[in-house]
Design an enzyme around this catalytic site. Structure first.
Site, PDB file in Angstrom:
ATOM      1  N   PHE A 186     -27.599 -19.242 -27.580  1.00 47.33           N
ATOM      2  CA  PHE A 186     -27.054 -17.931 -27.255  1.00 47.33           C
ATOM      3  C   PHE A 186     -25.864 -18.071 -26.321  1.00 47.33           C
ATOM      4  CE2 PHE A 186     -30.072 -18.709 -23.840  1.00 47.33           C
ATOM      5  CZ  PHE A 186     -29.460 -18.191 -22.710  1.00 47.33           C
ATOM      6  N   CYS A 187     -25.048 -17.005 -26.314  1.00 45.33           N
ATOM      7  CA  CYS A 187     -23.849 -16.958 -25.484  1.00 45.33           C
ATOM      8  C   CYS A 187     -23.536 -15.483 -25.246  1.00 45.33           C
ATOM      9  CB  CYS A 187     -22.694 -17.689 -26.153  1.00 45.33           C
ATOM     10  SG  CYS A 187     -22.311 -17.092 -27.821  1.00 45.33           S
ATOM     11  N   THR A 188     -22.348 -15.182 -24.779  1.00 46.84           N
ATOM     12  CA  THR A 188     -22.020 -13.804 -24.415  1.00 46.84           C
ATOM     13  C   THR A 188     -21.992 -12.884 -25.632  1.00 46.84           C
ATOM     14  OG1 THR A 188     -20.666 -14.658 -22.609  1.00 46.84           O
ATOM     15  CG2 THR A 188     -20.367 -12.345 -23.200  1.00 46.84           C
TER      16      THR A 188
END
Length: 261
Positions: A186-188
């Site tokens: 996951f990331c922004t």
């Protein structure tokens, strides 16, 4: 989100082959300029990455024009609202990569998209402690260390990388942490974790690999802040957003961020 706030902020990306970046850059810049938008649009042979803000009518008008190009027809921008435009100017740039990884063989626009898990399903998995096949779920944060210090998912793996180009090397050093588990990168907003998921799939980890659909910001929108602590750093003047997609009233800058000014 409440439209009582006057400024609409959007972020979106798509990995899609582009062979007309220079001409497209001029078209998108002139359209955004005419509508009074500010923010950043990045173009590369591998696709588009954008962050824009303005009035709702202007932003949505620009997006509608963009989606008239069939290459971008399925864009689904993430939205949030603010009192003021959180960008100082408008930039539309042509780059080598829309998110730099320095791995030329990793081209999401030329490969099958890694499986994605929706925020709602991920929230349920985290409630259960396992995925639907009974495998333990590992949350892998692909962001930079100072971003993680603002907030992340409970018990997420954080390799303290300083920049995304360090991710492949960090993965090589920590493969045993991930073997036999369900890994959710996951990331922004989804762009880094999509590239990361491709690299993860290449490692034959003996377990499924997913990216979080739409990243943390989409998770906030559809699942709230459940299983997440803190805020989410964003690359504009708002600095961070809480689970309601607003700047936290009590926002405290992590010590690791102090040097960034």
């Amino acid at each position: 989100m409440s439209a009582a706030l006057p400024i609409l902020n959007i972020s979106s990306y798509k990995f899609v082959g582009l062979n007309d970046c220079a001409a497209l850059r001029e078209t998108l810049y002139q359209r955004a300029l005419a509508l009074g938008l500010k923010g950043t649009v990045l173009l590369a042979e591998e696709g588009i990455n954008l962050f824009l803000a303005g009035t709702a009518e202007a932003v949505r008008g620009w997006v509608a024009q963009l989606k008239a190009d069939q290459r971008f027809a399925d864009l689904d921008p993430k939205e949030s609202w603010s009192e003021a435009v959180p960008f100082k100017k408008l930039l539309v740039k042509v780059k080598r990569e829309i998110i730099r990884m320095d791995m030329p063989t990793v081209r999401p626009d030329q490969a099958a998209r890694p499986p994605a898990v929706t925020p709602e399903t991920l929230s349920r998995w985290l409630d259960q402690g396992v995925d639907d096949a009974g495998r333990p779920v590992v949350m892998l944060d692909t962001r930079n260390d100072f971003e993680v210090d603002y907030g992340t998912f409970d018990n997420a793996i954080d390799w303290r990388i300083k920049k995304f180009t360090e991710f492949p090397g960090a993965l090589a050093d920590h493969l045993d942490e991930l073997r036999g588990k369900t890994v959710v990168s996951f990331c922004t907003g989804g762009i880094r974790c999509e590239k990361a998921a491709i690299v993860l799939e290449q490692q034959a980890l003996d377990g499924p690999v997913y990216q979080l659909e739409g990243g943390i910001l989409r998770y906030f929108e559809l699942a709230g802040g459940k299983h997440y602590h803190g805020s989410c750093f964003v690359f504009d003047q708002r600095e961070a957003l809480d689970a309601g997609l607003h700047t936290p009233a009590d926002l405290q800058r992590p010590a690791s961020e102090a040097h960034r000014g």
